[in-house]
Design an enzyme around this catalytic site. Structure first.
Site: not given
Ligand code: GLN
Length: 201
Positions: A80, A177, A179
């Site tokens: 992410c 994710h 995790e």
């Molecule tokens: N929206 C976050 C970003 O742009 C990422 C979200 C996440 O890691 N769950 O950094």
């Protein structure tokens, strides 16, 4: 030799990654400083806020050491926000005014790409190297991978075809994710990549 996997621990859900490694019986190390990368066979960059993590990477002078880590052939996996940090580019209108990137993975990502109704959602995705059953993927304000370079493999897609897991050599990015679920297969697969590279070196 014991396998040690580093987890960047500046901000975000690094504790969940460390817990997943522990459940696998793999030694995890929280990485705060360049010296923490010594003896680490693979590095996980967690989810969180990519702008904050990027700024902290600069503050703690970790940008070049992580690039050198990648250069050494050891695997890096970003989840992410971690995927955003690994990306070559963030679509301009979604990039924060000051958003440092590692720029290692040849993808262009759009931050917070899923509309407010789908800000957080879960679905089953087939992740190629993990096989069946599909993985339950948790998305939280996830980025969309808009462009993938010619040497980037797509390991998983949403039903509409959007790439959500990518691999370019030893660099891996997931928009979701692993995790946050009990399924440890993605971590296990990453550890096996790290073991392979560690054995070659
Ligand atoms: N929206 C976050 C970003 O742009 C990422 C979200 C996440 O890691 N769950 O950094």
């Amino acid at each position: 030799m014991t396998l040690v996997i580093g987890v960047l621990a500046l901000q975000g859900d690094f504790a969940e990654h460390l817990a997943a490694l522990q459940r696998l019986g793999v030694e995890g190390r929280d990485v705060h400083r360049p010296a923490d990368l010594a003896g680490v066979a693979g590095l996980i960059i967690p989810g969180g806020e990519s702008t904050t993590i990027g700024r902290l990477l600069e503050r703690w002078e970790l940008v070049e050491p992580i690039r050198a880590f990648a250069q050494s052939g050891r695997p890096i996996w970003g989840t992410c926000a971690g995927l955003i940090l690994l990306a070559r580019e963030v679509v301009a209108e979604t990039r924060a005014r000051y958003q440092p990137l590692l720029g290692l993975l040849d993808v262009v990502v759009r931050r917070n790409a899923f509309g407010s109704q789908r800000e957080s959602f879960e679905c089953d995705v087939l992740v190629e190297p993990l096989g069946l059953p599909p993985l339950r993927a948790v998305f939280i304000r996830a980025p969309l991978v808009e462009t993938v370079g010619p040497t980037v493999e797509v390991l998983a897609r949403l039903p509409d075809g959007a790439p959500v897991a990518v691999k370019q050599g030893h660099l891996i990015g997931t928009a979701f994710h692993p995790e946050l679920t009990d399924d440890l297969r993605f971590h296990q697969w990453f550890c096996s990549l790290a073991t392979k590279t560690a054995n070659i070196q």
